[in-house]
Design a protein around this motif. Structure first.
Motif, PDB file in Angstrom:
ATOM      1  N   TRP A   1       0.843  -1.199   0.000  1.00  0.00           N
ATOM      2  CA  TRP A   1       0.000   0.000   0.000  1.00  0.00           C
ATOM      3  C   TRP A   1       0.873   1.242   0.000  1.00  0.00           C
ATOM      4  CZ3 TRP A   1      -4.823  -0.362  -1.181  1.00  0.00           C
ATOM      5  CH2 TRP A   1      -5.652   0.744  -1.003  1.00  0.00           C
ATOM      6  N   GLY A   2       0.591   2.216  -0.859  1.00  0.00           N
ATOM      7  CA  GLY A   2       1.407   3.425  -0.918  1.00  0.00           C
ATOM      8  C   GLY A   2       2.797   3.079  -1.395  1.00  0.00           C
ATOM      9  N   ASP A   3       3.782   3.379  -0.558  1.00  0.00           N
ATOM     10  CA  ASP A   3       5.177   3.056  -0.858  1.00  0.00           C
ATOM     11  C   ASP A   3       5.749   2.213   0.279  1.00  0.00           C
ATOM     12  OD1 ASP A   3       7.714   3.745  -2.492  1.00  0.00           O
ATOM     13  OD2 ASP A   3       8.285   4.115  -0.399  1.00  0.00           O
ATOM     14  N   PRO A   4       6.605   1.240  -0.046  1.00  0.00           N
ATOM     15  CA  PRO A   4       7.148   0.348   0.994  1.00  0.00           C
ATOM     16  C   PRO A   4       8.002   1.046   2.048  1.00  0.00           C
ATOM     17  CG  PRO A   4       7.481  -0.593  -1.196  1.00  0.00           C
ATOM     18  CD  PRO A   4       6.988   0.808  -1.394  1.00  0.00           C
TER      19      PRO A   4
ATOM     20  N   LEU B   1       9.150  -4.869   4.305  1.00  0.00           N
ATOM     21  CA  LEU B   1      10.606  -5.008   4.122  1.00  0.00           C
ATOM     22  C   LEU B   1      11.260  -5.613   5.366  1.00  0.00           C
ATOM     23  CD1 LEU B   1      12.932  -4.583   2.152  1.00  0.00           C
ATOM     24  CD2 LEU B   1      13.219  -2.277   3.083  1.00  0.00           C
ATOM     25  N   ARG B   2      10.764  -5.226   6.552  1.00  0.00           N
ATOM     26  CA  ARG B   2      11.304  -5.796   7.795  1.00  0.00           C
ATOM     27  C   ARG B   2      11.057  -7.299   7.871  1.00  0.00           C
ATOM     28  NH1 ARG B   2      10.367  -1.088  10.694  1.00  0.00           N
ATOM     29  NH2 ARG B   2       8.154  -1.534  10.621  1.00  0.00           N
ATOM     30  N   VAL B   3       9.832  -7.707   7.509  1.00  0.00           N
ATOM     31  CA  VAL B   3       9.518  -9.143   7.552  1.00  0.00           C
ATOM     32  C   VAL B   3      10.383  -9.893   6.542  1.00  0.00           C
ATOM     33  CG1 VAL B   3       7.710 -10.887   7.281  1.00  0.00           C
ATOM     34  CG2 VAL B   3       7.154  -8.699   8.323  1.00  0.00           C
ATOM     35  N   ILE B   4      10.522  -9.309   5.337  1.00  0.00           N
ATOM     36  CA  ILE B   4      11.350  -9.950   4.309  1.00  0.00           C
ATOM     37  C   ILE B   4      12.788 -10.107   4.801  1.00  0.00           C
ATOM     38  CG2 ILE B   4      12.398  -9.586   2.017  1.00  0.00           C
ATOM     39  CD1 ILE B   4       9.553 -10.601   1.871  1.00  0.00           C
ATOM     40  N   ASP B   5      13.304  -9.083   5.507  1.00  0.00           N
ATOM     41  CA  ASP B   5      14.666  -9.180   6.045  1.00  0.00           C
ATOM     42  C   ASP B   5      14.789 -10.392   6.968  1.00  0.00           C
ATOM     43  OD1 ASP B   5      16.086  -7.235   4.791  1.00  0.00           O
ATOM     44  OD2 ASP B   5      15.609  -5.670   6.252  1.00  0.00           O
ATOM     45  N   ARG B   6      13.727 -10.669   7.716  1.00  0.00           N
ATOM     46  CA  ARG B   6      13.792 -11.824   8.624  1.00  0.00           C
ATOM     47  C   ARG B   6      13.596 -13.134   7.879  1.00  0.00           C
ATOM     48  NH1 ARG B   6      12.310 -10.317  14.651  1.00  0.00           N
ATOM     49  NH2 ARG B   6      13.011 -12.465  14.859  1.00  0.00           N
ATOM     50  N   VAL B   7      12.814 -13.083   6.799  1.00  0.00           N
ATOM     51  CA  VAL B   7      12.660 -14.298   5.986  1.00  0.00           C
ATOM     52  C   VAL B   7      14.021 -14.709   5.435  1.00  0.00           C
ATOM     53  CG1 VAL B   7      11.685 -15.190   3.828  1.00  0.00           C
ATOM     54  CG2 VAL B   7      10.248 -13.864   5.384  1.00  0.00           C
TER      55      VAL B   7
END
Ligand code: SAM
Length: 254
Positions: free
Chosen positions: A119-122, A129-135
């Motif tokens: 939504w909007g800009d990441p 992005l934080r969750v992806i960093d943990r993935v």
């Protein structure tokens, strides 16, 4: 599970599907599977909007809903509770990353691309992005971002205003932290309580917008003394009518 994958975070604008950039449309065609992190409340409507975007720009790419793990909210109060709260949030983020990693491993082939319509800009009050960093602790994954139009830009465009007056700074904050703010131009997001009523001077200017870019878009502007109460009443009525609300405002010292 092994093999390298890409996570593509695509900003989709803040409500008007025409805010989607050509770059975003191009990026959508690279995606093998889209994922939505389900956060309840407004998710139904927002997932619906995402589905409409995909129907139009990437009709053959599947969308997978990743249910949010439950979050333990009962931490009490005091110092020990603050520490406990950090642990709870950390556990919760770890659990989110775990379920997302499993979903990506299941639905995206090695060498493939996982897509997120943000939504909007990441970059702005978004946890993707934080969750992806943990993935990335669990999967070999490279993140890429396609920028989108934020609700802040949608707000200033709707009111035909600048964010700052000449040479002045801009501050973006949340309703919860507005009381600490002493800026001349302050954008307030994520405010369920109309925090300006407790903090703003009656002469301050306020430019308020709800459901920007959608058919329900509602705008009110004036001094806090003139329109503050009307904003609070309108917000409550709209929230009641639609079952959810998203609103943002700019406060400007007069
Ligand atoms: C979790 S943040 C996400 C912000 C988003 N990443 C962005 O770039 O605008 C959600 C907040 O953004 C604001 N917001 C997002 N879309 C909006 C819209 N269409 N109209 C008004 N406010 C919006 C609201 O303040 C809402 O509480």
């Amino acid at each position: 599970v092994s093999g390298h994958r890409t996570a593509l975070l695509i900003g989709i604008g803040a409500g008007d599907p025409r805010q989607i950039t050509l770059q975003a449309i191009e990026a959508m065609s690279e995606v093998d599977t889209f994922f939505v992190l389900d956060k309840g409340a407004s998710t139904g409507t927002l997932t619906g909007i995402r589905q409409l975007i995909l129907d139009r720009h990437a009709p053959t790419v599947p969308l997978v809903l990743v249910p949010d793990p439950p979050r333990d909210r009962g931490v009490g109060s005091g110092l020990a509770a603050a520490e406990r709260y950090r642990e709870v949030v950390d556990d919760w983020h770890a659990a989110r990353a775990r379920s997302l990693a499993a979903a990506i491993a299941e639905h995206v082939p090695a060498g493939g691309t996982a897509g997120f319509l943000v939504w909007g800009d990441p970059s702005l009050y978004d946890s993707t992005l934080r969750v992806i960093d943990r993935v990335r602790d669990r999967l070999e994954l490279t993140a890429r971002i396609i920028p989108g139009i934020t609700s802040v830009q949608a707000l200033t465009a709707a009111h035909t205003i600048l964010l700052n007056r000449v040479g002045e700074p801009i501050h973006i904050t949340t309703g919860r932290r507005l009381a600490e703010d002493d800026g001349r131009n302050t954008v307030v997001m994520l405010d369920a309580d109309c925090a300006f009523r407790a903090t703003a001077d009656p002469n301050d200017l306020i430019y308020w917008g709800a459901y920007l870019g959608t058919e329900f878009e509602t705008l009110i502007a004036g001094t806090v003394g003139q329109v503050g109460e009307r904003i609070a009443e309108t917000r409550a009525a709209l929230r009641e009518r639609h079952g959810w609300i998203m609103d943002v405002y700019l406060l400007r010292k007069s």
